[in-house]
Each structure stands twice: as structure tokens, then as C-alpha cells.
Motif scaffolding. Sequence first.
Motif, mmCIF file in Angstrom:
data_model
loop_
_atom_site.group_PDB
_atom_site.id
_atom_site.type_symbol
_atom_site.label_atom_id
_atom_site.label_comp_id
_atom_site.label_asym_id
_atom_site.label_seq_id
_atom_site.Cartn_x
_atom_site.Cartn_y
_atom_site.Cartn_z
ATOM 1 N N ASP A 96 0.814 -1.223 0.000
ATOM 2 C CA ASP A 96 0.000 0.000 0.000
ATOM 3 C C ASP A 96 0.845 1.269 0.000
ATOM 4 N N LEU A 97 2.012 1.232 0.649
ATOM 5 C CA LEU A 97 2.879 2.404 0.695
ATOM 6 C C LEU A 97 3.938 2.383 -0.398
ATOM 7 N N LYS A 98 3.816 1.399 -1.294
ATOM 8 C CA LYS A 98 4.717 1.296 -2.451
ATOM 9 C C LYS A 98 6.185 1.227 -2.021
ATOM 10 N N LEU A 99 6.455 0.405 -1.011
ATOM 11 C CA LEU A 99 7.825 0.227 -0.538
ATOM 12 C C LEU A 99 8.517 -0.784 -1.436
ATOM 13 N N ASN A 103 13.542 -0.302 1.039
ATOM 14 C CA ASN A 103 12.759 0.721 1.749
ATOM 15 C C ASN A 103 12.338 0.259 3.141
ATOM 16 N N CYS A 152 -0.068 8.007 6.364
ATOM 17 C CA CYS A 152 1.091 7.987 5.456
ATOM 18 C C CYS A 152 0.701 7.295 4.151
ATOM 19 N N ARG A 153 1.186 7.832 3.034
ATOM 20 C CA ARG A 153 0.804 7.295 1.725
ATOM 21 C C ARG A 153 1.988 6.792 0.902
ATOM 22 N N ASN A 154 3.213 7.038 1.368
ATOM 23 C CA ASN A 154 4.383 6.605 0.602
ATOM 24 C C ASN A 154 5.573 6.465 1.542
ATOM 25 N N PHE A 155 6.718 6.120 0.974
ATOM 26 C CA PHE A 155 7.911 5.917 1.788
ATOM 27 C C PHE A 155 8.324 7.185 2.511
ATOM 28 N N SER A 156 8.268 8.327 1.851
ATOM 29 C CA SER A 156 8.687 9.588 2.475
ATOM 30 C C SER A 156 7.842 9.886 3.712
#
Length: 532
Positions: A96-99, A103, A152-156
Amino acid sequence: MAPLSSPLANEKDIAATSSEDIISPTSSVKSADLDEAYLLYKQAEQDAHELDPLEAKRVLRKIDRRIVPILFLIYWLQYLDKNGINYASAYGLQTDLKLVGDNFSWLGSIFYFGYLVAQYPAGYLLQRLPIAKFLGCTTILWGVIVITTPACRNFSGIAANRFLLGFVESAVNPGFILIMSMWYTSFEQPLRLEAYYCTNGLATMFGGLIGYAVGHINGGLKRWMYVFIVFGCLSIATGILTLIVLPDSPTKAKFLKEDERIIAVERIAGNRMGVKNHHFKKDQVWQTFRDPKTWMLFIMATGAQVPNTAITQFTSIIIGSFGFNTLGSQYLQIPGGAVQFLSLLAGGIICSRYPNVRCITMIVANTLCIIGAAMLVGLPSSAKWGRLVGLWLCFFQGLGFSMSLTMVSSNVAGYTKKQLTAAILFTGYCVGNIIGPQTFKAKEKPGYHSAYIAMLVGYTVKLGAVCVLYLYMWNENRRRDRKAAARAAAHEHGDGDTAMDEQKEQARKKQGIELGMLDRTELENEEFRYTL
């Protein structure tokens, strides 16, 4: 009870009991040297108050009922919160967070970058501020950070979240070391420390159960999100409870009567390290850096924490790599948690019942970890149950590391030196935990051979450092004992007045306690003896 007098009024009395062979605190006592509890300590001394063992035990029970449950809850939750990504990883967090790539490994390291950055400011604030209020506020704050993780939506985003979580949680371990030395004698500390530290094992079991339960939720949110929502709510509630219930020090403990506060201080004075001093002292900073124990503890912490990732962040992934399904990767963490819980509790009982076996306990626990890591390295991938047992043996790591914390709470005096030594130990803790996740290379999955070798090396380095620390403290105790014996022999060949000799020896012991209440370090106080 006699009225409190100024601590400086007794300076002449202190000097009067000194002779050329008895250590004198100083010719003039500075206000910065006085312990927070110095007035209560001198009150008991002026009243010629004899510490009643039954009364002391009754006060100890009251202290236990108030202090230990709060430490238990906070430590349990901070372990769950920082390892929430372990349980969430089984339910789509990475997708879901595209890790991608490494990452997920970096999320483990980034937490400890935050922990590292905050370590020294946190240590300073723990010394300067009311410790219970500070810990209560940090617990609420990290609960807020955890509960916002599903946003949170992504790695950052999750990397920033993890950094902030590590930054805020950095006060817990050093703060608990200071609390142990404020409330408990050196002999009592191992059992109490393990009573809260064993929550690591309970958290592993409970977290595994939560992870298993989350797998059966069919709600409006992604399953991994519920892990952080549950943990965050529990942390906020515990932080509020801490602000209400946990006292800042024995002198400010409203749950104790005035005479019980005096007893609480009298008990701790025997540690020869006082209760708390709010003044930061530069001379103790230099002593900390020159003390070999500081760097042995740093090496021990670094070596111990390189393998820590395997039994925290990557546990679900490792068990899954052995060939077990998703739910199996959750409930098969429970036996490892049980090993950790039972070993910590048993170690605490043993070290409280038998003096000077803490380093031996660390050596035994670390040897079992080495065996477990060797099984992970050496057994073929087809031996999934054998490798799983090896992983479970690595959960003895908690016992070895927790005992190293008592090396600070029991063997480092001078409040600035104690909090700075704890900060350096946890710097090593951070370094190890930053290195550890990077040994799990995405290109090696599912074997992670480099990670298992790193675990074996880390445990071996720690074992060597424990042995060196033990020999150093044992030798220093012998040196001080020989010096005391030479002094006693000189008295015997002197005027032959046995009563006078005994009086001088009692005065010397009293001066050792006095030096502790005047914030002297263990290096300055020749009456101090290391707990082995």
C-alpha cells in the motif's frame, strides 16, 4: 521529629569525623553538589534514625505498587509501537505504501536515527526537568505519532513518521535507568528492571495475537492500519495515567507519608550515588569520556543491537521465509516472546537473589544467542523447524541487554555522569539498530545469509566486551579492597585501640554515603564497590 536544618550546618560535623586517612567530601559544600534528597537524608541522620527492616520492606512494597506497573505499561507500549511495522508488514503495508527494494529495511534504521539525534538532549532534559512529567508527555506525544501512521501514503511519509517516533521514544530507556537508581537499592534493581523489561516478551506475544486478530478484521480500513490505531490509543491513555500516578522522586511522592519519604531516601543513600541532582557538571562529562566502562558498555550495546532487527522488525518476514504462511508468521512469534519473557523474569530473580552474578548471567544469555545465530547460519533452508528454534534462542538477547542497563543504574554515580553514560550506551544501541536492518538485503531474500552472519558477529563482539567489563570491575573492586585492608592493618600496628579503629571505619563508610549524596562519581568515591 526534629525540624529540618540547613545542609551546610553540618559541614563542621562532617569535617570533625574526618582524619588524614578518611575521605572528606569537600572543605566547602556547593549548593550544586547537594542531592535533591539531601535534606531528608540529613534529617534522618540528625534524628539518629535507625532504619527498621520491616518498615523499609513495607515502604518498598508501596513503592513497587506505584512505580513498577507504570514502567511496565510504558515499556510494553513503546516496544509494540516501534515494532508495529513488523505486524503490519504481514497485511499489505509494503504494497500500500509502495515500498520497494530496501525501503522497509530503511524504516527500521530511520527510527534509530531519530532516537540517536534526541539522545543527548533527552538525557539533559531528564536531569533538569521533573522526570515523571517529562516521560508522561513523551508517551502521549508518541501515541499521537503512532495513531497518525495510517495517514502515510508513501515511503517519504512513513519515513518522517518513523524518525519522529524514534525522536520522542528516545527518553524512555535512559529515563527508566534513572528511575531505577532513584527508587531502588542496587540489590533490588535487577528484579524490578526485568519486571518491566520482560514486557518485550509479552509485547512479542501480544503483538503476535493482535496481528493474528487483525487478520480476521473486515472493516472499512486496510488491515495494517488497525495495528497503529490500537497501539496509538493505548499509548495516549497510558501517558495521561503516567502524569497522574507516577511521582517525580521520593522527595515529591505524595503517596508516601513524610516519615516514609525519609525511609525511601535512607534506603537509596546506601547505593552511594544519591537520588537526583539537577545540575549539569562539566567535570563529570570528562570523567565519563575517560572511564573505560563507558566504552565497554558502548561496544556491548552496539554488538547486542545489530541482531535486534531479526527479533523485532523482520520477525514476520524471517518466519515467512522459512516456509510458513501469513498467519503462521504471526502466531509462531509467540514462543519467541515466551522465551524472552521467561528468561528475563528468571534472570531478574536470580540476580536479585544471588549477588554479583549479573555479568555471568549476561555471558550465559549471550552464549545461547550465539548458538541460535549459528543455527540460522549453518542449517540448510530445508530445516525450517531447526532454524525456527535457532531464531527462538536469539530471544535470550533481551536478558543480556537488560542486565547491561543495571551496569549503569548500579555502577555509575554522579548524576551527570550517569545520564551521559546512559546516553552513550544508547548511542551504541542506536548504531547497532541502524546497522542491523541494512544487513537484510532485498537481493538475498528469502535467505538473508548476510543478516544471520551479522547476528553471529554482533553476539560474539558483545560476549567479548562483557568479559572485559567483568574483569575490569572485579580488578577495581580488589584494588579498593586491598587498599582498605592495608589501612586496617596500619591501624592494628598503630595505637592498638580497636574501638577507635572501628569508629574510623564506620566514619569512612558514612563518608562514602555522604559523598554519594554530594553527587560524587564512583571514580571519586573509594568506598564505592561495583556490582558484578
